[in-house]
Design an enzyme around this catalytic site. Structure first.
Site, PDB file in Angstrom:
ATOM      1  N   PRO A   8       0.841  -1.199   0.000  1.00 52.62           N
ATOM      2  CA  PRO A   8       0.000   0.000   0.000  1.00 52.62           C
ATOM      3  C   PRO A   8       0.877   1.251   0.000  1.00 52.62           C
ATOM      4  O   PRO A   8       1.935   1.271   0.638  1.00 52.62           O
ATOM      5  CB  PRO A   8      -0.791  -0.108   1.313  1.00 52.62           C
ATOM      6  CG  PRO A   8      -0.651  -1.523   1.755  1.00 52.62           C
ATOM      7  CD  PRO A   8       0.667  -1.999   1.231  1.00 52.62           C
ATOM      8  N   LYS A   9       0.442   2.247  -0.718  1.00 49.74           N
ATOM      9  CA  LYS A   9       1.155   3.534  -0.706  1.00 49.74           C
ATOM     10  C   LYS A   9       0.595   4.339   0.472  1.00 49.74           C
ATOM     11  O   LYS A   9      -0.369   5.089   0.347  1.00 49.74           O
ATOM     12  CB  LYS A   9       0.950   4.263  -2.026  1.00 49.74           C
ATOM     13  CG  LYS A   9       1.774   5.528  -2.162  1.00 49.74           C
ATOM     14  CD  LYS A   9       1.604   6.107  -3.565  1.00 49.74           C
ATOM     15  CE  LYS A   9       2.402   7.403  -3.699  1.00 49.74           C
ATOM     16  NZ  LYS A   9       1.860   8.468  -2.836  1.00 49.74           N
ATOM     17  N   VAL A  10       1.210   4.136   1.626  1.00 52.60           N
ATOM     18  CA  VAL A  10       0.707   4.707   2.874  1.00 52.60           C
ATOM     19  C   VAL A  10       0.706   6.235   2.783  1.00 52.60           C
ATOM     20  O   VAL A  10       1.682   6.850   2.339  1.00 52.60           O
ATOM     21  CB  VAL A  10       1.557   4.226   4.063  1.00 52.60           C
ATOM     22  CG1 VAL A  10       1.028   4.813   5.363  1.00 52.60           C
ATOM     23  CG2 VAL A  10       1.564   2.702   4.122  1.00 52.60           C
TER      24      VAL A  10
END
Length: 560
Positions: A127-129
């Site tokens: 995930p692209k936090v």
């Protein structure tokens, strides 16, 4: 991951193109282009300073990215007036040098992701936090320095504040020097990005870390996602195992190998729609093996890319403002937009709801607005993101001139409401004249055949056939519809003329009986209060309505 890296009445503007996405350019003079480009460049600079220096986020990240892409498009369109594209991280650099630069990520669309994956192996996704990037440097098992991303090369000293975060292990078993890069995020248990959006989580963390002090409650709300270990093992699995042993387990929990594009898309969709403990704005795709940290530079690398989630908001340019006036006199401003795509829909126009709302926003042609899809996928305007450098005066209808008993004839300023009355009259809730729509009424009006709401009653087949655009067959069909209208029942005609809602009132089949009622008599009917009673009496007493009644009586329509 890191935020500010991006590749990425009717009054009309002189734009020739439907959208900059089609590589078309605004039809501006050199002077106008210079003013517009300079204004946007300055707005971007202000946003960058607010975010990177002050810890504030005055605009959503996806709108920022679209604005930066818009400036790049305009610079290509007008190279002679191009404003030096502001460096996103200018002014955010601090005194500390990163031991390994932060690279940032190129943001790719679906087609570009396919191409990128096609030439690579050993790929992983995470995930692209949605937080703020940080470098953590450990020595002898203890945190030595925490450095904000800054400009990728230099950053601010966050060490004192980061040491207060329970998310970081206080003591590591590893004694040698460790360099970690990761994301400080605001904890959001059970957060579903597709439903809740970003919830300003990134701005919250940025604001907290910009303070001089951090209390225990705020510190506990900040989590850490380590997304790389520049001086760690060369192999991705080994890095993940090592991070887990050190106490940084989230990277392993949310890292998945992907053998093909379909698998990558599946994880992107899953993380977008299923609960996560943080906000995210897309996924990251990275090669398991990448160059050692000493070869990294403060620019997007070739071994990792970002694939963002679908836009929650789109940046749209206003091409025109149109004021729609309904049959009851309600004025609804409508924005005509350069087409934008949002959730697989192309948005060309959006209503503002009321004249008051338009005045509050003060939207004019050339302004850039944020569009999102509300319930049932209805587009709505969230805000004006920035205003055009040149803003033409925009006259608007007078609300006092439009109400439930105005515009029974096509007088100047009344054309829109008059057409709305005709549209209602012939529609399904009126006389139900099938095949007779707004286009028909507009054609008759343009040819001078409608002096009032019932002017069409006098038009037979021969007269219709004389009009431009009406052939023999269409004239015959329309004349038949008009003849059939005379046979419609009295209650249908009342609705078609615009009788105010009468609730469950008993309506006798006689105009004279209804017109003779006063407010007190109307209030004796179920569901009719004082206000509605006055509206009903005013309707029957209005001179224009009485004139229509005489026309219908002369035409032999039942009840009149």
């Amino acid at each position: 991951m890191q935020r500010r890296i991006a590749f990425s009445l009717l009054l009309l503007l002189p734009f020739a193109s439907p959208a900059l996405a089609d590589s078309a350019c605004p039809d501006w003079t050199a002077q106008r282009a210079a003013a517009e480009l300079a204004a946007l460049a300055e707005r971007l600079r202000q946003w960058d300073v607010a975010y990177h220096r002050d810890g504030r986020s005055p605009v959503a990240d996806e709108l920022y990215d679209q604005a930066r892409a818009r400036l790049a498009d305009w610079n290509r369109c007008f190279p002679g007036q191009a404003d030096a594209s502001p460096e996103p991280l200018a002014g955010s650099a601090g005194p500390l040098l990163h031991p390994v630069p932060h690279t940032g990520l190129a943001k790719l669309d679906e087609a570009a992701v396919r191409d990128w994956m096609a030439t690579r192996e050993d790929l992983w996704t995470q995930p692209k936090v949605d937080g703020v990037a940080v470098t953590l440097e450990y020595a002898d098992g203890r945190l030595r320095r925490a450095i904000s991303r800054g400009d990728g090369r230099h950053g601010q000293d966050w060490t004192a504040r980061v040491r207060r975060l329970p998310a970081l292990p206080r003591q590591l078993a590893e004694r040698r020097r460790l360099i970690l890069q990761g994301e400080l995020y605001w904890r959001l248990p059970g957060h579903v990005q597709a439903e809740a959006g970003g919830r300003s989580a990134r701005a919250r963390v940025a604001g907290l870390l910009a303070r001089d002090t951090l209390d225990d409650g705020d510190a506990a709300g900040i989590g850490l996602f380590v997304w790389d270990w520049p001086n760690g093992p060369a192999d991705m699995r080994a890095r993940l195992d090592g991070l887990e042993r050190l106490g940084f387990a989230e990277a392993r929990r949310y890292s998945r190998p992907v053998a093909d594009f379909a698998t990558a898309r599946q994880w992107r969709e899953r993380w977008y729609r299923e609960p996560l403990p943080f906000a995210s704005d897309g996924v990251v795709l990275r090669q398991g093996r990448r160059p050692p940290g000493e070869r990294w530079r403060a620019e997007p690398p070739h071994w990792a890319v970002a694939w963002k989630y679908p836009l929650a908001q789109a940046l749209a340019e206003v091409r025109a403002v149109r004021f729609r006036i309904g049959r009851s006199g309600r004025i609804t401003p409508q924005l005509e937009l350069q087409p934008v795509r949002l959730d697989d829909r192309q948005i060309r126009r959006v209503a503002l709801g009321s004249l008051r709302r338009w005045r509050e926003l003060d939207v004019r042609p050339g302004d850039q607005v944020a569009i999102r899809l509300a319930g049932q996928s209805i587009p709505q305007v969230d805000a004006v993101v920035w205003r055009a450098a040149e803003r033409p005066a925009l006259p608007s209808p007078d609300p006092a001139a439009h109400h439930a008993l105005s515009c029974w004839r096509p007088l100047p300023g009344c054309e829109e409401q008059f057409l709305a009355r005709l549209d209602w009259l012939g529609g399904r809730r009126g006389l139900d004249l099938r095949g007779v729509g707004r286009g028909t009424w507009e054609a008759l009006l343009e040819n001078g055949r409608l002096d009032d709401l019932l002017g069409w009653l006098e038009l037979d087949e021969a007269r219709l056939a004389e009009l431009p655009g009406f052939g023999e067959r269409s004239a015959s069909l329309l004349a038949e519809r008009f003849r059939a209208a005379r046979r419609r029942p009295f209650p249908m005609w009342l609705r078609a003329l615009g009788l105010p809602p009468a609730g469950e009132a008993t309506l006798p089949p006689s105009w004279d009986e209804l017109a003779g009622r006063g407010p007190e008599q109307w209030q004796r009917e179920p569901g009719i209060g004082p206000g509605r009673a006055r509206q009903l009496q005013a309707f029957f007493a209005h001179p224009e309505v009485q004139a229509l009644r005489q026309r219908l009586r002369a035409a032999g329509v039942e009840g009149f």
